[in-house]
Scaffold this active site. Structure first.
Site, PDB file in Angstrom:
ATOM      1  N   THR A 124       0.745  13.192  42.761  1.00  0.00           N
ATOM      2  CA  THR A 124       1.180  11.814  42.991  1.00  0.00           C
ATOM      3  C   THR A 124       0.025  10.870  43.318  1.00  0.00           C
ATOM      4  O   THR A 124      -1.014  11.326  43.843  1.00  0.00           O
ATOM      5  CB  THR A 124       2.192  11.820  44.157  1.00  0.00           C
ATOM      6  OG1 THR A 124       2.459  10.488  44.567  1.00  0.00           O
ATOM      7  CG2 THR A 124       1.664  12.572  45.380  1.00  0.00           C
ATOM      8  N   ASP A 125       0.240   9.587  43.067  1.00  0.00           N
ATOM      9  CA  ASP A 125      -0.740   8.567  43.476  1.00  0.00           C
ATOM     10  C   ASP A 125      -0.822   8.450  44.999  1.00  0.00           C
ATOM     11  O   ASP A 125      -1.785   7.923  45.542  1.00  0.00           O
ATOM     12  CB  ASP A 125      -0.375   7.202  42.855  1.00  0.00           C
ATOM     13  CG  ASP A 125       1.058   6.751  43.110  1.00  0.00           C
ATOM     14  OD1 ASP A 125       1.769   7.408  43.899  1.00  0.00           O
ATOM     15  OD2 ASP A 125       1.479   5.729  42.529  1.00  0.00           O
ATOM     16  N   GLU A 126       0.220   8.949  45.700  1.00  0.00           N
ATOM     17  CA  GLU A 126       0.286   8.753  47.153  1.00  0.00           C
ATOM     18  C   GLU A 126      -0.836   9.481  47.898  1.00  0.00           C
ATOM     19  O   GLU A 126      -1.129   9.156  49.038  1.00  0.00           O
ATOM     20  CB  GLU A 126       1.652   9.188  47.705  1.00  0.00           C
ATOM     21  CG  GLU A 126       2.779   8.396  47.082  1.00  0.00           C
ATOM     22  CD  GLU A 126       4.066   8.414  47.886  1.00  0.00           C
ATOM     23  OE1 GLU A 126       4.056   8.841  49.046  1.00  0.00           O
ATOM     24  OE2 GLU A 126       5.086   7.976  47.331  1.00  0.00           O
ATOM     25  N   TYR A 148       4.503  13.926  53.468  1.00  0.00           N
ATOM     26  CA  TYR A 148       4.660  14.274  52.046  1.00  0.00           C
ATOM     27  C   TYR A 148       3.314  14.200  51.331  1.00  0.00           C
ATOM     28  O   TYR A 148       2.868  15.158  50.692  1.00  0.00           O
ATOM     29  CB  TYR A 148       5.675  13.335  51.376  1.00  0.00           C
ATOM     30  CG  TYR A 148       5.584  13.344  49.857  1.00  0.00           C
ATOM     31  CD1 TYR A 148       5.928  14.471  49.118  1.00  0.00           C
ATOM     32  CD2 TYR A 148       5.120  12.213  49.156  1.00  0.00           C
ATOM     33  CE1 TYR A 148       5.819  14.487  47.723  1.00  0.00           C
ATOM     34  CE2 TYR A 148       5.013  12.218  47.767  1.00  0.00           C
ATOM     35  CZ  TYR A 148       5.361  13.355  47.063  1.00  0.00           C
ATOM     36  OH  TYR A 148       5.245  13.379  45.691  1.00  0.00           O
ATOM     37  N   LYS A 152       1.022  17.138  49.566  1.00  0.00           N
ATOM     38  CA  LYS A 152       0.627  17.138  48.153  1.00  0.00           C
ATOM     39  C   LYS A 152      -0.900  17.185  48.049  1.00  0.00           C
ATOM     40  O   LYS A 152      -1.454  17.903  47.211  1.00  0.00           O
ATOM     41  CB  LYS A 152       1.153  15.885  47.432  1.00  0.00           C
ATOM     42  CG  LYS A 152       2.648  15.824  47.238  1.00  0.00           C
ATOM     43  CD  LYS A 152       3.212  16.912  46.347  1.00  0.00           C
ATOM     44  CE  LYS A 152       2.844  16.751  44.891  1.00  0.00           C
ATOM     45  NZ  LYS A 152       3.514  17.785  44.039  1.00  0.00           N
TER      46      LYS A 152
HETATM   47  P1  NAD Z   1      12.760  16.519  42.717  1.00  0.00           P
HETATM   48  O1  NAD Z   1      12.767  16.361  44.196  1.00  0.00           O
HETATM   49  O2  NAD Z   1      13.804  15.810  41.916  1.00  0.00           O
HETATM   50  O3  NAD Z   1      12.862  18.069  42.333  1.00  0.00           O
HETATM   51  C1  NAD Z   1      12.060  19.043  42.933  1.00  0.00           C
HETATM   52  C2  NAD Z   1      12.498  20.377  42.373  1.00  0.00           C
HETATM   53  O4  NAD Z   1      11.687  21.405  42.971  1.00  0.00           O
HETATM   54  C3  NAD Z   1      13.950  20.729  42.711  1.00  0.00           C
HETATM   55  O5  NAD Z   1      14.586  21.279  41.569  1.00  0.00           O
HETATM   56  C4  NAD Z   1      13.835  21.768  43.800  1.00  0.00           C
HETATM   57  O6  NAD Z   1      14.916  22.686  43.838  1.00  0.00           O
HETATM   58  C5  NAD Z   1      12.528  22.443  43.425  1.00  0.00           C
HETATM   59  N1  NAD Z   1      11.868  23.104  44.565  1.00  0.00           N
HETATM   60  C6  NAD Z   1      11.646  22.579  45.798  1.00  0.00           C
HETATM   61  N2  NAD Z   1      11.022  23.484  46.570  1.00  0.00           N
HETATM   62  C7  NAD Z   1      10.839  24.600  45.805  1.00  0.00           C
HETATM   63  C8  NAD Z   1      10.242  25.854  46.032  1.00  0.00           C
HETATM   64  N3  NAD Z   1       9.717  26.174  47.232  1.00  0.00           N
HETATM   65  N4  NAD Z   1      10.215  26.756  45.032  1.00  0.00           N
HETATM   66  C9  NAD Z   1      10.755  26.450  43.818  1.00  0.00           C
HETATM   67  N5  NAD Z   1      11.352  25.288  43.552  1.00  0.00           N
HETATM   68  C10 NAD Z   1      11.384  24.353  44.530  1.00  0.00           C
HETATM   69  O7  NAD Z   1      11.299  16.147  42.190  1.00  0.00           O
HETATM   70  P2  NAD Z   1      10.760  14.989  41.250  1.00  0.00           P
HETATM   71  O8  NAD Z   1      10.979  13.687  41.902  1.00  0.00           O
HETATM   72  O9  NAD Z   1      11.216  15.220  39.874  1.00  0.00           O
HETATM   73  O10 NAD Z   1       9.187  15.305  41.339  1.00  0.00           O
HETATM   74  C11 NAD Z   1       8.626  16.367  40.602  1.00  0.00           C
HETATM   75  C12 NAD Z   1       7.146  16.448  40.897  1.00  0.00           C
HETATM   76  O11 NAD Z   1       6.521  15.210  40.557  1.00  0.00           O
HETATM   77  C13 NAD Z   1       6.797  16.704  42.358  1.00  0.00           C
HETATM   78  O12 NAD Z   1       5.691  17.575  42.398  1.00  0.00           O
HETATM   79  C14 NAD Z   1       6.406  15.329  42.893  1.00  0.00           C
HETATM   80  O13 NAD Z   1       5.500  15.442  43.963  1.00  0.00           O
HETATM   81  C15 NAD Z   1       5.776  14.711  41.670  1.00  0.00           C
HETATM   82  N6  NAD Z   1       5.873  13.245  41.574  1.00  0.00           N
HETATM   83  C16 NAD Z   1       7.077  12.628  41.719  1.00  0.00           C
HETATM   84  C17 NAD Z   1       7.168  11.256  41.533  1.00  0.00           C
HETATM   85  C18 NAD Z   1       8.481  10.512  41.653  1.00  0.00           C
HETATM   86  O14 NAD Z   1       8.506   9.287  41.558  1.00  0.00           O
HETATM   87  N7  NAD Z   1       9.597  11.200  41.858  1.00  0.00           N
HETATM   88  C19 NAD Z   1       6.010  10.517  41.209  1.00  0.00           C
HETATM   89  C20 NAD Z   1       4.788  11.185  41.091  1.00  0.00           C
HETATM   90  C21 NAD Z   1       4.735  12.555  41.258  1.00  0.00           C
HETATM   91  O1  DAU Z   2       4.266   7.078  44.085  1.00  0.00           O
HETATM   92  C1  DAU Z   2       4.778   8.296  43.656  1.00  0.00           C
HETATM   93  C2  DAU Z   2       5.839   8.744  44.630  1.00  0.00           C
HETATM   94  O2  DAU Z   2       6.982   7.929  44.392  1.00  0.00           O
HETATM   95  C3  DAU Z   2       6.215  10.210  44.511  1.00  0.00           C
HETATM   96  O3  DAU Z   2       5.098  11.004  44.791  1.00  0.00           O
HETATM   97  C4  DAU Z   2       7.365  10.558  45.468  1.00  0.00           C
HETATM   98  O4  DAU Z   2       7.774  11.898  45.271  1.00  0.00           O
HETATM   99  C5  DAU Z   2       8.533   9.636  45.179  1.00  0.00           C
HETATM  100  O5  DAU Z   2       9.552   9.861  46.116  1.00  0.00           O
HETATM  101  C6  DAU Z   2       8.083   8.170  45.224  1.00  0.00           C
HETATM  102  O6  DAU Z   2       7.769   7.778  46.580  1.00  0.00           O
HETATM  103  P1  DAU Z   2       8.143   6.323  47.118  1.00  0.00           P
HETATM  104  O7  DAU Z   2       8.198   6.383  48.582  1.00  0.00           O
HETATM  105  O8  DAU Z   2       7.308   5.287  46.490  1.00  0.00           O
HETATM  106  O9  DAU Z   2       9.640   6.202  46.460  1.00  0.00           O
HETATM  107  P2  DAU Z   2      11.028   5.717  47.096  1.00  0.00           P
HETATM  108  O10 DAU Z   2      11.970   5.593  45.945  1.00  0.00           O
HETATM  109  O11 DAU Z   2      11.433   6.529  48.251  1.00  0.00           O
HETATM  110  O12 DAU Z   2      10.667   4.262  47.620  1.00  0.00           O
HETATM  111  C7  DAU Z   2      10.143   3.273  46.744  1.00  0.00           C
HETATM  112  C8  DAU Z   2       9.909   2.012  47.568  1.00  0.00           C
HETATM  113  O13 DAU Z   2      11.178   1.480  47.958  1.00  0.00           O
HETATM  114  C9  DAU Z   2       9.145   2.251  48.844  1.00  0.00           C
HETATM  115  O14 DAU Z   2       8.269   1.155  49.092  1.00  0.00           O
HETATM  116  C10 DAU Z   2      10.210   2.316  49.919  1.00  0.00           C
HETATM  117  C11 DAU Z   2      11.287   1.393  49.391  1.00  0.00           C
HETATM  118  N1  DAU Z   2      12.671   1.766  49.744  1.00  0.00           N
HETATM  119  C12 DAU Z   2      13.071   3.046  49.517  1.00  0.00           C
HETATM  120  C13 DAU Z   2      14.355   3.462  49.804  1.00  0.00           C
HETATM  121  C14 DAU Z   2      14.797   4.870  49.569  1.00  0.00           C
HETATM  122  C15 DAU Z   2      13.547   0.810  50.270  1.00  0.00           C
HETATM  123  O15 DAU Z   2      13.184  -0.370  50.463  1.00  0.00           O
HETATM  124  N2  DAU Z   2      14.813   1.219  50.570  1.00  0.00           N
HETATM  125  C16 DAU Z   2      15.263   2.501  50.371  1.00  0.00           C
HETATM  126  O16 DAU Z   2      16.439   2.797  50.688  1.00  0.00           O
END
Ligand code: NAD
Ligand code: DAU
Length: 333
Positions: A124-126, A148, A152
């Site tokens: 992630t960018d985070e 988180y 990562k």
């Molecule tokens: P998600 O939370 O929707 O899904 C995570 C999956 O991992 C689930 O199916 C869960 O059951 C599985 N999992 C969790 N712990 C596990 C373990 N110990 N062993 C095996 N499986 C396990 O995830 P997502 O939002 O699709 O994100 C996927 C990946 O992309 C993550 O690595 C996340 O850090 C990264 N990422 C997410 C975002 C975003 O915006 N969601 C952005 C950038 C990077």
């Molecule tokens: O940047 C990549 C990341 O994006 C991933 O690595 C994470 O797994 C993914 O969860 C996501 O993180 P964010 O914290 O950016 O996503 P989230 O959807 O939780 O929140 C997006 C923005 O919206 C953030 O600034 C917080 C705000 N927010 C979020 C929620 C859930 C609200 O204002 N209200 C809300 O209820």
């Protein structure tokens, strides 16, 4: 070619499995997932009878489970498995450390033992922290601000160290926020869409001026494919889109697309340690021939349509355990 996808029952993991099965005829996809609250085999119901696809339940942090899955002799491992929600990491960091740090380590150890062609770490960018102006490059230092992102970052550092020390064939990828179908309705976009469909208000954190950059699922899957086929081992690639927006502007777009008034916004207390802005420079990936195709309006339209058409997918997720978590999050607001 056998591709092991960890976390394949989650949001982007399941999109990537769909993408692989659609794009490659001659592929074997093994989905290895612990099925936490975020893992949902419903996401893959349409491919479960496909002979090229199999599912193994297990934990990436459990040596025995990982040993078992490596008997499939993967040519490529793509590690999507993670605890992913920042707010949950603030409430209870332990699962994040177990999966995102110990899980990455356990996979790297298995690769040291069994070998594989490429290990792609999905990150992630985070990990870079918050940036008010400009963009993070692949060389920017890690300055994570939440449990988180720190977890990562730990996993990503181990990937680098295993490449340097043992020559493990690792590629680390950092992406901006995902948008698209099958996202668990705790993340801001699906939470807001489904709340409005239920006639509920949308909880906007703080002043609503935090900025995020969004990439559509299809564009992201093509990016990982590009990295899988053309990326260099030992390298790091940023994946971005240029689709930057404040949470308030994003909320207004969702409200307008759903023909709802701005009275539905409820300003709530801010997230602890809330990063102000993320933004990535992805010119290194562009040099491999990839570029995103969806702008934010098109991505949002496709996503809203999907949630409208798939109420039976998300409705059960917004009850029980989810409500418990939600209550804790906002108990003092
Ligand atoms: P998600 O939370 O929707 O899904 C995570 C999956 O991992 C689930 O199916 C869960 O059951 C599985 N999992 C969790 N712990 C596990 C373990 N110990 N062993 C095996 N499986 C396990 O995830 P997502 O939002 O699709 O994100 C996927 C990946 O992309 C993550 O690595 C996340 O850090 C990264 N990422 C997410 C975002 C975003 O915006 N969601 C952005 C950038 C990077
Ligand atoms: O940047 C990549 C990341 O994006 C991933 O690595 C994470 O797994 C993914 O969860 C996501 O993180 P964010 O914290 O950016 O996503 P989230 O959807 O939780 O929140 C997006 C923005 O919206 C953030 O600034 C917080 C705000 N927010 C979020 C929620 C859930 C609200 O204002 N209200 C809300 O209820």
């Amino acid at each position: 070619m056998t591709i092991l996808v960890t976390g394949g029952a989650g949001f982007m993991g399941s999109n990537f499995i769909h993408y692989l099965l659609k794009t490659y005829q001659d592929v074997r996809v093994v989905n290895f997932d612990k099925l936490t609250y975020a893992g949902n085999l419903e996401n893959l119901r349409d491919v479960e009878r496909d002979k090229r696809y199999s599912f193994i339940k297990g934990d990436i942090a459990n040596e025995g489970d990982v040993e078992r899955v490596f008997q499939t002799k993967p040519d490529v491992v793509v590690n999507f498995a993670a605890e992913t929600h920042v707010d949950r990491s603030i409430l209870d960091p332990k699962a994040f450390i177990m999966t995102d740090v110990l899980g990455s380590y356990t996979l790297l150890e298995a690769i040291k033992k069994h070998g594989t062609g490429k290990f792609i770490q999905i990150s992630t960018d985070e990990v870079f922290g918050s940036i008010e102006k400009g963009k993070f490059t692949e060389e920017s230092p890690f300055e994570p601000n939440s449990p988180y992102s720190a977890s990562k970052a730990g996993g990503d550092h181990l990937c680098r160290a295993y490449f340097r020390t043992y020559g493990t064939p690792v590629i680390v990828t950092h992406s901006v926020n995902f948008i698209g179908p099958y996202q668990y309705p705790e993340k801001v976009i699906p939470l807001f869409i489904t709340n409005l469909m239920e006639g509920k208000k949308v909880p906007l954190y703080g002043d609503g001026l935090n900025v995020r950059e969004y990439i559509y699922t299809e564009d992201y899957c093509r990016a990982i494919d590009t990295i899988m086929t053309k990326g260099e081992i030992g390298e790091v690639y940023n994946i971005g889109s240029g689709n930057e927006i404040t949470n308030l502007e994003l909320t207004k777009k969702i409200l307008a697309a759903m023909s709802t008034s701005e009275d539905m916004i409820e300003y709530v207390k801010d997230r602890l340690g809330h990063d102000r802005r993320y933004s990535l420079d992805w010119s290194k990936l562009a040099k491999l021939g990839w570029k995103p195709e969806y702008d934010l309006d098109r991505a949002l339209e496709a996503t809203i349509e999907w949630y409208k058409a798939n109420e039976s997918w998300w409705k059960p997720l917004k009850s029980g355990e989810y409500l418990e978590y939600y209550k804790k999050q906002y108990q003092n607001s």
